[in-house]
Design a protein around this motif. Structure first.
Motif, mmCIF file in Angstrom:
data_model
loop_
_atom_site.group_PDB
_atom_site.id
_atom_site.type_symbol
_atom_site.label_atom_id
_atom_site.label_comp_id
_atom_site.label_asym_id
_atom_site.label_seq_id
_atom_site.Cartn_x
_atom_site.Cartn_y
_atom_site.Cartn_z
ATOM 1 N N LEU A 5 -5.844 -58.479 44.034
ATOM 2 C CA LEU A 5 -4.404 -58.516 44.244
ATOM 3 C C LEU A 5 -3.662 -58.158 42.955
ATOM 4 N N ILE A 6 -4.099 -58.728 41.843
ATOM 5 C CA ILE A 6 -3.468 -58.433 40.549
ATOM 6 C C ILE A 6 -3.652 -56.956 40.196
ATOM 7 N N ASN A 7 -4.874 -56.439 40.370
ATOM 8 C CA ASN A 7 -5.131 -55.036 40.053
ATOM 9 C C ASN A 7 -4.350 -54.078 40.943
ATOM 10 N N SER A 8 -4.099 -54.480 42.199
ATOM 11 C CA SER A 8 -3.366 -53.595 43.109
ATOM 12 C C SER A 8 -1.904 -53.437 42.712
ATOM 13 N N ARG A 9 -1.374 -54.366 41.941
ATOM 14 C CA ARG A 9 0.023 -54.286 41.502
ATOM 15 C C ARG A 9 0.199 -53.534 40.187
ATOM 16 N N ARG A 10 -0.883 -53.126 39.567
ATOM 17 C CA ARG A 10 -0.805 -52.372 38.316
ATOM 18 C C ARG A 10 -0.553 -50.904 38.635
ATOM 19 N N TYR A 11 0.333 -50.306 37.874
ATOM 20 C CA TYR A 11 0.593 -48.889 38.060
ATOM 21 C C TYR A 11 1.187 -48.290 36.796
ATOM 22 N N ALA A 12 1.158 -46.977 36.751
ATOM 23 C CA ALA A 12 1.796 -46.218 35.682
ATOM 24 C C ALA A 12 2.513 -45.055 36.342
ATOM 25 N N ALA A 13 3.739 -44.832 35.952
ATOM 26 C CA ALA A 13 4.524 -43.723 36.477
ATOM 27 C C ALA A 13 4.974 -42.852 35.309
ATOM 28 N N VAL A 14 4.673 -41.561 35.399
ATOM 29 C CA VAL A 14 5.032 -40.612 34.359
ATOM 30 C C VAL A 14 6.237 -39.812 34.836
ATOM 31 N N TYR A 15 7.274 -39.797 34.014
ATOM 32 C CA TYR A 15 8.500 -39.071 34.316
ATOM 33 C C TYR A 15 8.761 -38.042 33.218
ATOM 34 N N ASP A 16 9.696 -37.134 33.468
ATOM 35 C CA ASP A 16 10.068 -36.145 32.445
ATOM 36 C C ASP A 16 10.601 -36.823 31.198
ATOM 37 N N GLU A 17 11.341 -37.917 31.358
ATOM 38 C CA GLU A 17 11.982 -38.592 30.227
ATOM 39 C C GLU A 17 11.098 -39.628 29.558
ATOM 40 N N GLY A 18 10.100 -40.125 30.276
ATOM 41 C CA GLY A 18 9.303 -41.193 29.691
ATOM 42 C C GLY A 18 8.248 -41.740 30.623
ATOM 43 N N LYS A 20 6.704 -45.397 32.665
ATOM 44 C CA LYS A 20 6.914 -46.753 33.166
ATOM 45 C C LYS A 20 5.543 -47.343 33.484
ATOM 46 N N LEU A 21 5.249 -48.476 32.847
ATOM 47 C CA LEU A 21 3.968 -49.153 33.042
ATOM 48 C C LEU A 21 4.192 -50.525 33.644
ATOM 49 N N ASN A 22 3.340 -50.909 34.545
ATOM 50 C CA ASN A 22 3.307 -52.268 35.060
ATOM 51 C C ASN A 22 1.851 -52.719 34.978
ATOM 52 N N LEU A 23 1.486 -53.213 33.813
ATOM 53 C CA LEU A 23 0.110 -53.656 33.595
ATOM 54 C C LEU A 23 0.115 -55.174 33.516
ATOM 55 N N THR A 30 10.832 -44.171 26.601
ATOM 56 C CA THR A 30 10.963 -42.722 26.513
ATOM 57 C C THR A 30 9.825 -42.201 25.658
ATOM 58 N N TRP A 31 9.578 -40.898 25.721
ATOM 59 C CA TRP A 31 8.488 -40.310 24.938
ATOM 60 C C TRP A 31 8.732 -40.475 23.446
ATOM 61 N N GLU A 32 9.990 -40.467 23.028
ATOM 62 C CA GLU A 32 10.314 -40.610 21.610
ATOM 63 C C GLU A 32 10.026 -42.015 21.089
ATOM 64 N N GLU A 33 10.005 -43.017 21.967
ATOM 65 C CA GLU A 33 9.738 -44.401 21.553
ATOM 66 C C GLU A 33 8.254 -44.670 21.326
ATOM 67 N N LEU A 80 -4.018 -41.187 30.146
ATOM 68 C CA LEU A 80 -3.984 -41.038 28.692
ATOM 69 C C LEU A 80 -3.858 -39.572 28.282
ATOM 70 N N SER A 81 -4.500 -38.674 29.003
ATOM 71 C CA SER A 81 -4.361 -37.246 28.720
ATOM 72 C C SER A 81 -2.927 -36.788 28.942
ATOM 73 N N GLU A 82 -2.302 -37.263 30.000
ATOM 74 C CA GLU A 82 -0.905 -36.905 30.285
ATOM 75 C C GLU A 82 0.039 -37.475 29.231
ATOM 76 N N ILE A 83 -0.210 -38.691 28.805
ATOM 77 C CA ILE A 83 0.628 -39.303 27.761
ATOM 78 C C ILE A 83 0.509 -38.492 26.468
ATOM 79 N N LYS A 84 -0.717 -38.134 26.102
ATOM 80 C CA LYS A 84 -0.909 -37.323 24.897
ATOM 81 C C LYS A 84 -0.196 -35.986 25.019
#
Length: 178
Positions: A5-18, A20-23, A30-33, A80-84
């Motif tokens: 249940l806990i693992n099912s609520r974890r997600y990462a969303a990649v946007y043009d501006e930055g 969003k993680l829910n770990l 933002t990418w600059e941060e 991680l590849s997308e974040i890089k």
């Protein structure tokens, strides 16, 4: 059941501006941060049997906060590849500008500037400065950064301890003749 249940609520969303993680907690940035990324691939063994590799990452934020991305999130390697891919172009531009301006850049236990390569001693916390002419070769081998000196014993630093190691090596290769 609770773990699933806990693992099912974890997600990462990649946007043009930055990102969003829910770990373990929610974080939007933002990418600059994001000031650093470390990606670690571990190949576990069980009695000489190769188990599937696991991917772990650490994100470093400008406010000093760090967030670990473990392989318990779907496609952590792809994330991680997308974040890089989003963060590294922003960081390399900043690093090159600061380097050319004469500022010291910090990559965890390593610091670099136009004249020096600095290593932080784990035990004392003091920096040891080496001129670039004292360094024969810097290379990445088997998960370690190998630093070969002309007049000193070689040093080995685990790559997992060095944020933005790819950018550091790229900067050294393009700006310094080692």
């Amino acid at each position: 059941f609770l773990n699933r249940l806990i693992n099912s609520r974890r997600y990462a969303a990649v946007y043009d501006e930055g990102l969003k993680l829910n770990l373990t907690k929610r974080k939007t940035a933002t990418w600059e941060e994001i000031t650093g990324v470390t990606a670690i691939t571990i190949q576990p063994y069980f009695f000489r049997l190769h188990l599937p590799p696991s991917q772990t990452g650490i994100l470093y934020y400008s406010n000093g906060e760090t967030i670990k991305i473990r392989d318990n999130i779907t496609d952590s390697k792809g994330l991680l590849s997308e974040i890089k891919a989003r963060v590294y172009p922003v960081l390399i531009k900043r690093f090159k500008h600061d380097f050319v301006s004469g500022e010291k850049l910090s990559f965890g236990p390593i610091g670099i500037d136009k004249q020096h390569f600095l290593l932080t001693n784990d035990k004392s916390g003091q920096n040891q400065a080496y001129n670039w002419q004292q360094i024969k070769q810097i290379d990445l081998q088997s998960g370690n950064l190998m630093i070969e000196f002309r007049d000193y014993p070689s040093k080995r630093i685990p790559a997992a301890e060095i944020p933005n190691i790819e950018l550091m090596l790229q900067l050294i290769k393009s700006e310094i003749s080692v």
